[in-house]
Write an enzyme that holds these catalytic residues in place. Structure first.
Site, PDB file in Angstrom:
ATOM      1  N   GLY A 186     -12.718 -30.633 -15.855  1.00 15.10           N
ATOM      2  CA  GLY A 186     -13.408 -29.713 -14.955  1.00 15.10           C
ATOM      3  C   GLY A 186     -13.226 -30.174 -13.517  1.00 15.10           C
ATOM      4  CD  GLN A 218     -15.053 -32.849  -8.582  1.00 14.11           C
ATOM      5  OE1 GLN A 218     -15.080 -31.856  -9.299  1.00 14.11           O
ATOM      6  NE2 GLN A 218     -14.878 -34.066  -9.063  1.00 14.11           N
ATOM      7  CB  CYS A 233     -17.175 -37.713 -11.933  1.00 12.01           C
ATOM      8  SG  CYS A 233     -17.091 -36.664 -10.461  1.00 12.01           S
ATOM      9  CG  LEU A 234     -11.248 -35.382 -12.368  1.00 13.05           C
ATOM     10  CD1 LEU A 234     -10.573 -34.034 -12.203  1.00 13.05           C
ATOM     11  CD2 LEU A 234     -10.289 -36.377 -13.015  1.00 13.05           C
ATOM     12  CG  HIS A 244     -19.995 -33.190 -14.058  1.00 12.42           C
ATOM     13  ND1 HIS A 244     -20.136 -34.540 -14.284  1.00 12.42           N
ATOM     14  CD2 HIS A 244     -19.103 -33.075 -13.035  1.00 12.42           C
ATOM     15  CE1 HIS A 244     -19.361 -35.209 -13.427  1.00 12.42           C
ATOM     16  NE2 HIS A 244     -18.727 -34.343 -12.669  1.00 12.42           N
ATOM     17  CD  GLU A 245     -17.023 -29.711 -12.937  1.00  9.97           C
ATOM     18  OE1 GLU A 245     -17.019 -29.885 -11.704  1.00  9.97           O
ATOM     19  OE2 GLU A 245     -16.512 -30.521 -13.728  1.00  9.97           O
ATOM     20  CG  HIS A 267     -19.227 -31.819  -8.535  1.00  6.45           C
ATOM     21  ND1 HIS A 267     -19.212 -32.952  -7.752  1.00  6.45           N
ATOM     22  CD2 HIS A 267     -18.604 -32.159  -9.690  1.00  6.45           C
ATOM     23  CE1 HIS A 267     -18.609 -33.936  -8.418  1.00  6.45           C
ATOM     24  NE2 HIS A 267     -18.230 -33.481  -9.599  1.00  6.45           N
TER      25      HIS A 267
END
Ligand code: ZN
Length: 186
Positions: free
Chosen positions: A46, A51, A88-89, A130-131, A134
């Site tokens: 994701g 990000q 997480c990226l 999670h997204e 963000h």
């Protein structure tokens, strides 16, 4: 379409609430394409627009071979929770047990401005939470139990990517992580 640089923890854009999308235009469709391509190149499960440095309420996912995207989401969550490894990226190579609701229903729009509802359990539910976090400037470290969070902050401070960001005073290029990745980046 092009792969964009993924911003790492320490970049102010990651803790800034994102703006709602107003124009469902060609630029938005390019943003969704860039997010999807950047997520797949990482690879990750994701990715949210902040990000890649774009403060708009847009995210994409790639879970169980299903690509998806959602714009201006709102979430309904189950009260039943579960803890699982989450990555997480924007925190390369690090995964931690993070509590999330088991089920999530996300309402929003696709890139053509049509209303859509996405129902997820397990990894998709985790990803939707999670997204969406963000987009509100909330990171997975904010969701961890205190003890896990302490360990995470220690490992973040020791990580090569964080230290190079601190030294450069900006978002670093991605380097080889000193930690093994057991989970998926989101
Ligand atoms: Zn993330």
């Amino acid at each position: 379409m092009s792969v964009q640089q993924i911003r790492h923890f320490g970049d102010p854009v990651l803790v800034t609430p994102a703006q709602p999308v107003v124009d469902f235009d060609k630029e938005l469709r390019k943003l969704v394409a860039d997010l999807t391509e950047t997520m797949q190149a990482a690879p990750g499960a994701g990715l949210a627009a902040p990000q890649i440095g774009v403060s708009l309420r847009v995210f994409v996912w790639d879970i169980d071979d299903q690509l998806g995207h959602l714009i201006n989401p709102s979430l309904d969550l189950s009260s039943e929770m579960e803890e699982d490894e989450e990555g997480c990226l924007s925190f390369p190579g690090l995964t931690y047990k993070t509590p999330r609701s088991i089920r999530a229903v996300a309402k929003g729009f696709n890139m053509h401005g049509e209303p859509i509802v996405v129902e997820g359990t397990e990894l998709l539910a985790r990803c939707l939470q999670h997204e969406t976090d963000h987009l509100n400037g909330i990171l997975f470290i904010d969701r961890m139990d205190e003890e896990v969070r302490k360990l995470a902050m220690k490992e973040i401070r020791e990580s090569e990517w964080f230290n190079s960001a601190v030294q450069n005073g900006n978002a670093p290029t991605i380097k080889v992580s000193p930690h093994k990745t057991f989970g998926l980046g989101l």
